[in-house]
Write a protein that holds these residues in place. Structure first.
Motif, PDB file in Angstrom:
ATOM      1  N   TYR A 156       0.840  -1.185   0.000  1.00 37.27           N
ATOM      2  CA  TYR A 156       0.000   0.000   0.000  1.00 37.27           C
ATOM      3  C   TYR A 156       0.878   1.239   0.000  1.00 37.27           C
ATOM      4  O   TYR A 156       1.994   1.215   0.496  1.00 37.27           O
ATOM      5  N   ASP A 157       0.366   2.308  -0.523  1.00 41.62           N
ATOM      6  CA  ASP A 157       1.054   3.581  -0.363  1.00 41.62           C
ATOM      7  C   ASP A 157       0.012   4.670  -0.203  1.00 41.62           C
ATOM      8  O   ASP A 157      -1.145   4.488  -0.546  1.00 41.62           O
ATOM      9  N   ALA A 158       0.424   5.784   0.330  1.00 36.75           N
ATOM     10  CA  ALA A 158      -0.517   6.857   0.570  1.00 36.75           C
ATOM     11  C   ALA A 158       0.204   8.184   0.482  1.00 36.75           C
ATOM     12  O   ALA A 158       1.372   8.297   0.833  1.00 36.75           O
ATOM     13  N   SER A 159      -0.505   9.180   0.017  1.00 39.45           N
ATOM     14  CA  SER A 159       0.071  10.513  -0.081  1.00 39.45           C
ATOM     15  C   SER A 159      -0.448  11.348   1.090  1.00 39.45           C
ATOM     16  O   SER A 159      -1.422  11.000   1.741  1.00 39.45           O
ATOM     17  N   PHE A 160       0.218  12.478   1.334  1.00 34.80           N
ATOM     18  CA  PHE A 160      -0.210  13.370   2.406  1.00 34.80           C
ATOM     19  C   PHE A 160      -1.676  13.757   2.249  1.00 34.80           C
ATOM     20  O   PHE A 160      -2.403  13.881   3.226  1.00 34.80           O
ATOM     21  N   SER A 161      -2.064  13.916   1.008  1.00 34.19           N
ATOM     22  CA  SER A 161      -3.423  14.384   0.743  1.00 34.19           C
ATOM     23  C   SER A 161      -4.486  13.371   1.087  1.00 34.19           C
ATOM     24  O   SER A 161      -5.669  13.676   1.047  1.00 34.19           O
ATOM     25  N   SER A 162      -4.094  12.145   1.353  1.00 32.27           N
ATOM     26  CA  SER A 162      -5.093  11.208   1.841  1.00 32.27           C
ATOM     27  C   SER A 162      -4.878  10.955   3.333  1.00 32.27           C
ATOM     28  O   SER A 162      -5.829  10.656   4.051  1.00 32.27           O
ATOM     29  N   ILE A 163      -3.643  11.117   3.789  1.00 31.04           N
ATOM     30  CA  ILE A 163      -3.352  10.872   5.206  1.00 31.04           C
ATOM     31  C   ILE A 163      -3.939  11.969   6.094  1.00 31.04           C
ATOM     32  O   ILE A 163      -4.646  11.678   7.063  1.00 31.04           O
ATOM     33  N   TYR A 164      -3.675  13.212   5.772  1.00 31.95           N
ATOM     34  CA  TYR A 164      -4.134  14.296   6.643  1.00 31.95           C
ATOM     35  C   TYR A 164      -5.664  14.317   6.787  1.00 31.95           C
ATOM     36  O   TYR A 164      -6.181  14.363   7.902  1.00 31.95           O
ATOM     37  N   PRO A 165      -6.398  14.259   5.692  1.00 28.74           N
ATOM     38  CA  PRO A 165      -7.859  14.212   5.856  1.00 28.74           C
ATOM     39  C   PRO A 165      -8.326  12.977   6.635  1.00 28.74           C
ATOM     40  O   PRO A 165      -9.271  13.067   7.421  1.00 28.74           O
ATOM     41  N   SER A 166      -7.646  11.849   6.431  1.00 24.95           N
ATOM     42  CA  SER A 166      -8.014  10.640   7.174  1.00 24.95           C
ATOM     43  C   SER A 166      -7.868  10.863   8.673  1.00 24.95           C
ATOM     44  O   SER A 166      -8.754  10.520   9.456  1.00 24.95           O
TER      45      SER A 166
END
Lengths: 181, 181
Positions: A33-43
DNA sequence: CGGAACATGTAATACGTTACATGATTAA
DNA sequence: TTAATCATGTAACGTATTACATGTTCCG
């Protein structure tokens, strides 16, 4: 499993900021899996609203507040429930393989180059993973790492041993009119 | 590669309806890609607007018009260009592996059950693929099929040979306070 | 002096899925 | 009679990405 759930899971290892979670994704989960800041912060913001994590803000001079997140008992429970569900089937997407489906439209030289590059790619990723493997602390991480290395190795060997099948296509005697069906 | 491009590619094998393209996705590409009607039909409409495919409608009684699509020279050119680009890196998503990252939160029995199920799953998919393999006509299809079978086999063997690493976690002497970092 | 690491967020956009809408024909 | 196959589409929704916005600090 979505990014939100994975963030929750990573917080079971201890508290962390969004920035550190991003690193955790890269260091321990990049294989699957990978994730960008733009999905981490809102999460993280959403998890906070939902009461599944709590947030302690440390103000810093001339820099955005450092927000340290911790999982709450409710969050732990939620995540526990999640990992007791039967996992969704693996998903594998490969533009490389998709392209080879259309190798009849490529010149032999191009097919060979494509395969060469892919082997180099797999080799590099395998090496990167191997190197990281030794530094992993937990058994689960080493297990995952080993899984990845094994897969890359298998892919490399398959390509090396079977590339001739599509590099030198056997001449078809009676080339029937092809159809999609 | 998006569904639209893949539809275009499948039409290089001959004309087809949206319905038939869906089947082609399942029969020849399921290993690396899948698509639902809701992405195929709009793709086909868009490709038509773009002039990359042409459409001949056959009216049928009491059934929606059968729309048979063919690739145009412009479409062929576009697709050729597409497959000459360096393919994007493979993507692999696994909830199973992600779950194992958190095996410290599961009871040993659950970890074992999880692995058992995954092995059964892989075995089944491998068998389905193997069966299909023989029926494939083109070399590329057999090559892809073989790739899939090889990958499943490698995964099964890895799980069987290394499952003990996470099923019987070695006791940690001085359990340090863990952190995400 | 340049680039990596630290630090957080929003807006616009892409891409795809599930559910909804409709119905005839054929094989078990 | 019930399921599968044939046949096409739209609407609502979810999920994640890229680009944008804004800096400081530290290392080489």
């Amino acid at each position: 499993m979505d990014i939100r759930t994975l963030c929750l899971g990573l917080l079971t290892f201890g508290e962390a900021t969004g920035y550190e979670i991003k690193k955790a994704f890269q260091d321990r989960m990049s294989m699957v899996y990978d994730a960008s800041f733009s999905s981490i912060y809102p999460s993280l913001n959403r998890l906070t609203k939902e009461g599944l994590v709590s947030c302690r803000a440390e103000s810093q001079s001339r820099r955005p507040d450092r927000k340290v997140y911790s999982i709450t008992p409710a969050g732990r429970e939620e995540f526990l429930k999640e990992i007791h569900n039967a996992p969704a089937a693996d998903k594998f997407r490969s533009d490389f393989l998709a392209t080879l489906m259309f190798s009849h439209l490529l010149q032999p030289g191009n097919v060979s180059r494509l395969i060469d590059n892919q082997i180099m790619d797999y080799r590099q990723k395998k090496d990167e993973l191997s190197q990281g493997c030794g530094m992993k602390q937990s058994q689960s991480e080493q297990f995952l790492c080993g899984f990845g290395v094994t897969m890359y190795q298998a892919a490399i060997e398959y390509l090396e041993q079977n590339r001739h099948l599509i590099e030198a296509p056997a001449p078809v005697r009676a080339p029937a009119k092809q159809s999609v069906k």
